[in-house]
Write a protein that holds these residues in place. Structure first.
Motif, mmCIF file in Angstrom:
data_model
loop_
_atom_site.group_PDB
_atom_site.id
_atom_site.type_symbol
_atom_site.label_atom_id
_atom_site.label_comp_id
_atom_site.label_asym_id
_atom_site.label_seq_id
_atom_site.Cartn_x
_atom_site.Cartn_y
_atom_site.Cartn_z
ATOM 1 N N LEU A 1 39.646 39.175 47.940
ATOM 2 C CA LEU A 1 40.667 40.104 47.442
ATOM 3 C C LEU A 1 41.956 39.368 47.100
ATOM 4 O O LEU A 1 42.598 39.638 46.075
ATOM 5 C CB LEU A 1 40.961 41.181 48.486
ATOM 6 N N THR B 1 43.947 49.266 45.821
ATOM 7 C CA THR B 1 43.571 48.215 46.756
ATOM 8 C C THR B 1 43.132 48.794 48.093
ATOM 9 O O THR B 1 42.257 48.224 48.763
ATOM 10 C CB THR B 1 44.749 47.235 46.956
ATOM 11 N N GLU C 1 31.711 53.094 45.716
ATOM 12 C CA GLU C 1 32.034 52.515 47.018
ATOM 13 C C GLU C 1 30.998 52.823 48.102
ATOM 14 O O GLU C 1 30.597 51.951 48.864
ATOM 15 C CB GLU C 1 33.418 52.993 47.465
ATOM 16 N N LEU D 1 39.621 49.370 47.913
ATOM 17 C CA LEU D 1 38.871 48.121 47.892
ATOM 18 C C LEU D 1 38.687 47.529 49.288
ATOM 19 O O LEU D 1 37.948 46.559 49.449
ATOM 20 C CB LEU D 1 39.576 47.102 46.989
#
Length: 404
Positions: free
Chosen positions: A342, A352, A165, A355
């Motif tokens: 998404l 999530t 990330e 994300l």
């Protein structure tokens, strides 16, 4: 007297180079995250995924970091593993190679050390790039507060674990800044590297398309030279090709044209058996809305209503919020593109939240209000959210929904 000392301190702070100010903020934030990890280790038991009294290195190498490590050491399988029922099982094809191999190279063979270095350094550089992206839009003070919120936010643990990330967000912020400054040449290699770091480059392709449409509609007030048209179209095409490249590589390497999508759906099956019918755009959120409603003792239709309200509410914030509009239309278009991505491809669960990191520019909107009390309250909420994330995903880590 106190006001004078405070004012002098503020002046000294502002005179520091941006890199130094960001470094101080980032170091303090990393110290806090380290403390939270230590507290989580202290509460960990034999029932936890990490066992009793884990070390910080256990957290660096935990969860998905194990998959990246496996890729770095063993590569990708030519033959896909199968479950007892004959379906494709979880396997390394879900994890892209850039972060995995970068950590191996930088760690000089010690993958965990390399992963930690990449994540921490990329996080610091991402903070500097976030400031650069925002300061001309919302001012120096608000941009620096956005850095504070980003460095200390609920997902700040990602700066200190073996996940991709931090690196992806750094590359993304640099690319967004280059597009905003219309310096397109460097965006080409960035797209390729981003596309093989983690999923999300198709959202960038959509963003480029929307930016092109916006620039075309505004061409009278903001001239659009033919050279820029060529760049925007070429970059969008490249991002689209790169976005499907990993699926193609997996198909060629394994001989299974469905290798990548089936691998991704293998994780979705863990959530109530969803994903058995194959991949359908937007279907993951519809299934999840009903799945989570049932888990919480509610009827399935209640989850669908909540999903509609969430989508409509998010759209209204992007369209109407004064603070979000202050970021500029390009960052709003990126946010909308990524959220649509998404919505199209993921099944919402605990991961999530992680994300959402590519929506980092929106911290600028959170930082726009100038009240000191407001900003300190947001910081307190960021730290509380970070602790809860680390507590549940690393300290406890006992149930199926505790996956970072």
């Amino acid at each position: 007297m106190a006001d004078g000392v405070l004012t002098a301190g503020v002046r000294r702070w502002v005179r520091l180079p941006v890199a130094a100010r960001v470094a101080l903020i980032y170091l303090v934030a990393r110290a806090v995250t380290t403390l939270f990890f230590l507290l989580a280790a202290g509460e960990s038991t034999s029932l936890s995924r990490f066992g009793a009294a884990p070390g910080l290195d256990d957290y660096v190498l935990g969860w998905d970091a194990q998959w990246y490590w496996f890729v770095a050491e063993n590569g990708y399988p030519a033959e896909l593993p199968l479950t007892d029922s004959g379906q494709i099982a979880e396997n390394p094809w879900a994890f892209m190679p850039v972060f995995a191999y970068a950590a191996k190279v930088i760690g000089l063979g010690n993958w965990g050390a390399g992963a930690l270095i990449v994540s921490i350094v990329a996080g610091y550089l991402a903070c500097i790039t976030l400031y650069r992206l925002l300061h001309e839009r919302i001012g120096d003070g608000a941009a620096m507060w956005a850095v504070v919120f980003f460095a200390s936010g609920p997902l700040a643990a990602m700066f200190q674990v073996g996940y991709a990330e931090s690196l992806f967000v750094l590359l993304l912020l640099v690319a967004l800044d280059l597009v905003a400054r219309r310096r397109y040449g460097w965006v080409y290699p960035l797209i390729v590297v981003m596309g093989f770091t983690r999923p999300g480059i198709l959202a960038f392709a959509l963003y480029l398309g929307l930016v092109g449409i916006m620039r075309w509609r505004r061409r009278r007030e903001d001239p659009l030279p033919s050279s820029e048209v060529v760049h925007i179209v070429a970059l969008g095409a490249l991002a689209t090709v790169v976005g499907f490249a990993w699926q193609t590589i997996a198909a060629v390497a394994t001989g299974d044209p469905n290798a990548y999508l089936a691998t991704e759906l293998a994780w979705r099956r863990n959530w109530g058996g969803t994903g058995e019918e194959g991949f359908l755009p937007f279907d993951g959120w519809v299934q999840a809305a009903q799945f989570w409603s049932v888990q919480w003792g509610l009827p399935g239709w209640a989850g669908l209503i909540a999903l509609v309200l969430l989508v409509v509410g998010t759209a209204l914030v992007l369209l109407q919020s004064h603070a979000v509009r202050a970021l500029g239309p390009d960052l709003r278009l990126w946010s909308a593109s990524y959220l649509l991505y998404l919505l199209a491809v993921f099944f919402p669960q605990s991961s999530t939240f992680r994300l959402l990191m590519p929506l980092t520019p929106l911290w600028g909107a959170v930082a726009v209000p100038r009240s000191r009390g407001y900003r300190l309250s947001v910081l307190a909420l960021c730290l509380a959210g970070q602790w809860l994330w680390i507590h549940f995903m690393y300290g406890m880590a006992q149930t199926f929904w505790q996956v970072p």
